[in-house]
Design an enzyme around this catalytic site. Structure first.
Site, PDB file in Angstrom:
ATOM      1  CE  LYS A  22      77.112  36.031  28.102  1.00 60.22           C
ATOM      2  NZ  LYS A  22      77.653  35.950  26.457  1.00 60.22           N
ATOM      3  CG  ASN A  23      81.112  36.235  28.603  1.00 59.75           C
ATOM      4  OD1 ASN A  23      80.455  36.570  27.689  1.00 59.75           O
ATOM      5  ND2 ASN A  23      81.333  37.651  28.496  1.00 59.75           N
ATOM      6  CB  CYS A 117      74.417  40.870  22.319  1.00 68.59           C
ATOM      7  SG  CYS A 117      73.472  40.225  23.388  1.00 68.59           S
ATOM      8  NE  ARG A 122      79.332  40.938  18.715  1.00 69.88           N
ATOM      9  CZ  ARG A 122      78.874  40.637  20.381  1.00 69.88           C
ATOM     10  NH1 ARG A 122      77.225  39.871  20.294  1.00 69.88           N
ATOM     11  NH2 ARG A 122      79.356  40.191  21.475  1.00 69.88           N
ATOM     12  CG  ASP A 306      79.576  42.512  28.380  1.00 71.26           C
ATOM     13  OD1 ASP A 306      80.379  41.768  28.310  1.00 71.26           O
ATOM     14  OD2 ASP A 306      79.494  43.223  27.820  1.00 71.26           O
ATOM     15  NE  ARG A 398      73.174  34.251  23.819  1.00 74.93           N
ATOM     16  CZ  ARG A 398      73.638  35.163  23.008  1.00 74.93           C
ATOM     17  NH1 ARG A 398      72.437  35.891  22.146  1.00 74.93           N
ATOM     18  NH2 ARG A 398      74.634  35.420  22.334  1.00 74.93           N
TER      19      ARG A 398
HETATM   20  C1  EPZ Z   1      83.300  40.154  24.123  1.00 76.08           C
HETATM   21  O1  EPZ Z   1      82.618  40.206  22.802  1.00 76.08           O
HETATM   22  C2  EPZ Z   1      82.139  38.954  25.556  1.00 76.08           C
HETATM   23  N1  EPZ Z   1      81.321  38.029  24.762  1.00 76.08           N
HETATM   24  C3  EPZ Z   1      80.772  40.762  24.864  1.00 76.08           C
HETATM   25  O2  EPZ Z   1      80.010  40.322  25.728  1.00 76.08           O
HETATM   26  C4  EPZ Z   1      81.726  41.980  25.307  1.00 76.08           C
HETATM   27  O3  EPZ Z   1      80.392  42.865  25.320  1.00 76.08           O
HETATM   28  C5  EPZ Z   1      82.658  42.350  24.982  1.00 76.08           C
HETATM   29  O4  EPZ Z   1      83.517  40.540  24.814  1.00 76.08           O
HETATM   30  C6  EPZ Z   1      82.860  43.233  25.664  1.00 76.08           C
HETATM   31  O5  EPZ Z   1      83.982  43.350  26.244  1.00 76.08           O
HETATM   32  C7  EPZ Z   1      81.697  36.838  25.397  1.00 76.08           C
HETATM   33  O6  EPZ Z   1      83.040  37.082  25.092  1.00 76.08           O
HETATM   34  C8  EPZ Z   1      81.224  35.639  24.087  1.00 76.08           C
HETATM   35  P1  EPZ Z   1      85.114  42.139  21.510  1.00 76.08           P
HETATM   36  P2  EPZ Z   1      83.565  40.416  21.610  1.00 76.08           P
HETATM   37  O7  EPZ Z   1      85.744  41.183  20.281  1.00 76.08           O
HETATM   38  O8  EPZ Z   1      84.748  39.234  21.953  1.00 76.08           O
HETATM   39  C9  EPZ Z   1      85.542  45.871  17.569  1.00 76.08           C
HETATM   40  C10 EPZ Z   1      78.206  39.954  26.903  1.00 76.08           C
HETATM   41  O9  EPZ Z   1      76.943  40.390  27.328  1.00 76.08           O
HETATM   42  N2  EPZ Z   1      86.022  44.184  16.528  1.00 76.08           N
HETATM   43  O10 EPZ Z   1      86.477  42.237  22.943  1.00 76.08           O
HETATM   44  O11 EPZ Z   1      83.193  40.129  20.274  1.00 76.08           O
HETATM   45  C11 EPZ Z   1      84.152  45.206  18.033  1.00 76.08           C
HETATM   46  O12 EPZ Z   1      83.128  45.734  17.041  1.00 76.08           O
HETATM   47  C12 EPZ Z   1      79.078  40.062  25.763  1.00 76.08           C
HETATM   48  O13 EPZ Z   1      78.268  38.503  27.487  1.00 76.08           O
HETATM   49  C13 EPZ Z   1      86.363  44.708  15.730  1.00 76.08           C
HETATM   50  O14 EPZ Z   1      86.405  45.954  15.277  1.00 76.08           O
HETATM   51  O15 EPZ Z   1      84.147  41.642  21.879  1.00 76.08           O
HETATM   52  C14 EPZ Z   1      84.246  46.530  18.955  1.00 76.08           C
HETATM   53  O16 EPZ Z   1      83.665  47.236  18.943  1.00 76.08           O
HETATM   54  C15 EPZ Z   1      77.768  41.075  25.046  1.00 76.08           C
HETATM   55  N3  EPZ Z   1      87.302  43.037  14.922  1.00 76.08           N
HETATM   56  C16 EPZ Z   1      85.614  46.000  20.017  1.00 76.08           C
HETATM   57  O17 EPZ Z   1      86.207  45.710  18.656  1.00 76.08           O
HETATM   58  C17 EPZ Z   1      87.355  42.462  15.548  1.00 76.08           C
HETATM   59  O18 EPZ Z   1      87.709  41.141  15.146  1.00 76.08           O
HETATM   60  C18 EPZ Z   1      85.210  44.825  20.934  1.00 76.08           C
HETATM   61  O19 EPZ Z   1      84.690  43.564  20.696  1.00 76.08           O
HETATM   62  C19 EPZ Z   1      86.516  42.028  16.857  1.00 76.08           C
HETATM   63  C20 EPZ Z   1      86.101  43.159  17.262  1.00 76.08           C
END
Ligand code: EPZ
Length: 429
Positions: A22-23, A117, A122, A306, A398
């Site tokens: 998916k991702n 989610c 986020r 995840d 999803r």
């Molecule tokens: C991706 O989300 C995945 N979604 C999520 O999977 C997954 O949990 C996550 O990466 C971590 O592996 C998709 O790929 C569509 P991050 P993303 O940016 O990109 C902080 C699933 O179940 N952060 O890696 O939104 C954030 O708050 C989903 O398939 C900032 O502070 O995650 C978090 O604490 C759920 N500022 C950490 O970084 C930013 O600009 C990691 O977030 C961006 C992120």
């Protein structure tokens, strides 16, 4: 509405074939916008997040040819808009990738904030940091992320936090920028590597994906390509845990074992017996209860966030006391209330949970609070005594293709039913 009904206590045995990731798919499909030619994408999972992303490209003007359930051909040449209203973005997180893709193609983007989610805050500050480093001006205007650049020029960006989304978005914006972009402290997930491989198959010049330093030398054009998406390691891990939880024996096919290393290692700690082949994994439960252990979720290659709800559910029936520390999200234990309704003994304090294993869970009406929590509720239903009903299953759809069919083929007593209110609504229409 629909719900999933499970009669627990059935052992899972047999083979399951894993779908595309998916991702990876939700990052690769927006990237098609950067191409001058037609892109054929194969091994796409048939799940609602991916269908929604494809629909966005269609609504922006792309022509989409559906070859079969997991293959599409996309011609992006007639895409004529750089605006994405909230009606098209609120459902999911990955809609934010259109900012990077539109910047890369049009040097401008106007995108409503993404959904996704709810694990607490986020933010997309690291995405914006990257766009600005490349020369874009980014403002939040009337609730829309508005990014514009005269030119995009390669730059060095050190991410304050490891972020999958920021790494993806900066790659999309930088791939046709002038000069060299270096992303440091970049995410290393398999889907990051898959996106880089996809872009390179279109003629991009990206090195280092999968490490914490990615170098992108901008190119003028990207041509069409044919590309097959990697298997979904989170879907695979979910079935591995379901097999162990039900004391089963399952061959998980169409996987890349290396992508599953941290999940495999943790399941071996609980006593599971695992045999790896080139593109499949045989997993057997040991005859006793799973052993307790400690879990810390962190960015790849650590144990993936995840997989946290699914793993916690397994530990809820383990022999002994386990700890689960959520290293990525602020609030990813919301589903624990539902597990508690089923008899689990879990104490949560912020990002930390203590799980006291119980012999057996008992069925209850529960709901999915997010995508992976929904998968965890299904695993709990598979092992619980009695009949468990899982509501809000649109979350599960999803990210899991044919989960009812795949589990049913493994011996689970599971079905999807339409609920009264859906019939009422149908009658009212
Ligand atoms: C991706 O989300 C995945 N979604 C999520 O999977 C997954 O949990 C996550 O990466 C971590 O592996 C998709 O790929 C569509 P991050 P993303 O940016 O990109 C902080 C699933 O179940 N952060 O890696 O939104 C954030 O708050 C989903 O398939 C900032 O502070 O995650 C978090 O604490 C759920 N500022 C950490 O970084 C930013 O600009 C990691 O977030 C961006 C992120």
């Amino acid at each position: 509405m629909e719900k999933i009904i499970i009669n627990g206590g059935h052992i899972l045995r047999g083979e399951v074939t894993i779908s595309g990731a998916k991702n990876a798919a939700v990052a690769i499909i927006p990237a098609v916008m950067l191409s001058d030619g037609i892109c054929r994408i194969e091994n796409i999972p048939c799940i609602s997040d991916v269908n929604a992303i494809i629909r966005i490209l269609y609504d922006l003007g792309a022509s989409i040819k559906v070859i079969d359930k997991s293959t599409v051909e996309i011609d992006p040449s007639h895409i004529n808009s750089f605006v994405l209203p909230s009606s098209m973005t609120s459902g999911m997180r990955a809609s934010s990738y259109f900012i990077g893709a539109m910047l890369g193609r049009f040097k401008k983007a106007r995108v409503a904030p993404p959904g996704g989610c709810d694990f607490g805050v986020r933010p997309i500050d690291q995405h914006i940091k990257g766009f600005e480093a490349l020369g874009a001006k980014v403002i939040i205007d009337n609730g829309m992320v508005d990014a514009r650049a005269e030119t995009l020029t390669g730059s060095s960006i050190f991410l304050d936090k490891v972020s999958v989304g920021a790494t993806v978005n900066i790659m999309l914006a930088a791939v046709k920028a002038t000069g060299l972009t270096i992303i440091e402290n970049s995410a290393k997930e398999p889907h990051i590597v898959d996106l880089a491989n996809f872009l390179n198959s279109m003629g991009a010049n990206i090195m280092g994906a999968g490490t914490d330093v990615i170098k992108i030398r901008g190119v003028k054009t990207l041509h069409g390509t044919t590309y097959s998406i990697i298997p979904d390691q989170i879907e695979a891990g979910t079935y591995m845990i379901a097999a162990v939880a039900t004391k089963g024996e399952v061959l998980v096919k169409n996987v890349i074992p290396k992508h599953l290393e941290s999940i495999t290692a943790k399941l071996i700690e609980t006593g599971a017996l695992i045999e790896e082949f080139d593109d499949s994994i045989m997993i057997r439960s040991n005859p006793n209860r799973p052993k307790s252990c400690s879990v810390l979720t962190m960015p790849h290659p650590s144990f993936p966030t995840d997989m946290q709800p699914q793993m916690t559910t397994l530990l809820a029936i383990a022999d002994g006391v386990s700890t689960v520390t959520e290293g990525v999200w602020d609030n990813r234990f919301r589903y624990v209330d539902q597990l508690t309704l089923m008899g689990a003994k879990i104490k949560v304090d912020g990002r930390f949970a203590v799980v006291t294993g119980v012999e057996m869970l008992s069925s209850a009406p529960v709901h999915a609070s997010d995508l992976r929590a929904g998968a965890a509720m299904i695993i709990a239903g598979l092992v619980a005594n009695g009949t468990t009903e899982v509501d809000n299953i649109e979350y599960i759809d999803r990210g899991y293709e044919d989960i009812v069919e795949k589990l049913g083929a493994l011996g689970a007593d599971i079905k999807r039913v339409r609920t009264a209110d859906s019939n009422l609504r149908k009658a009212a229409l």
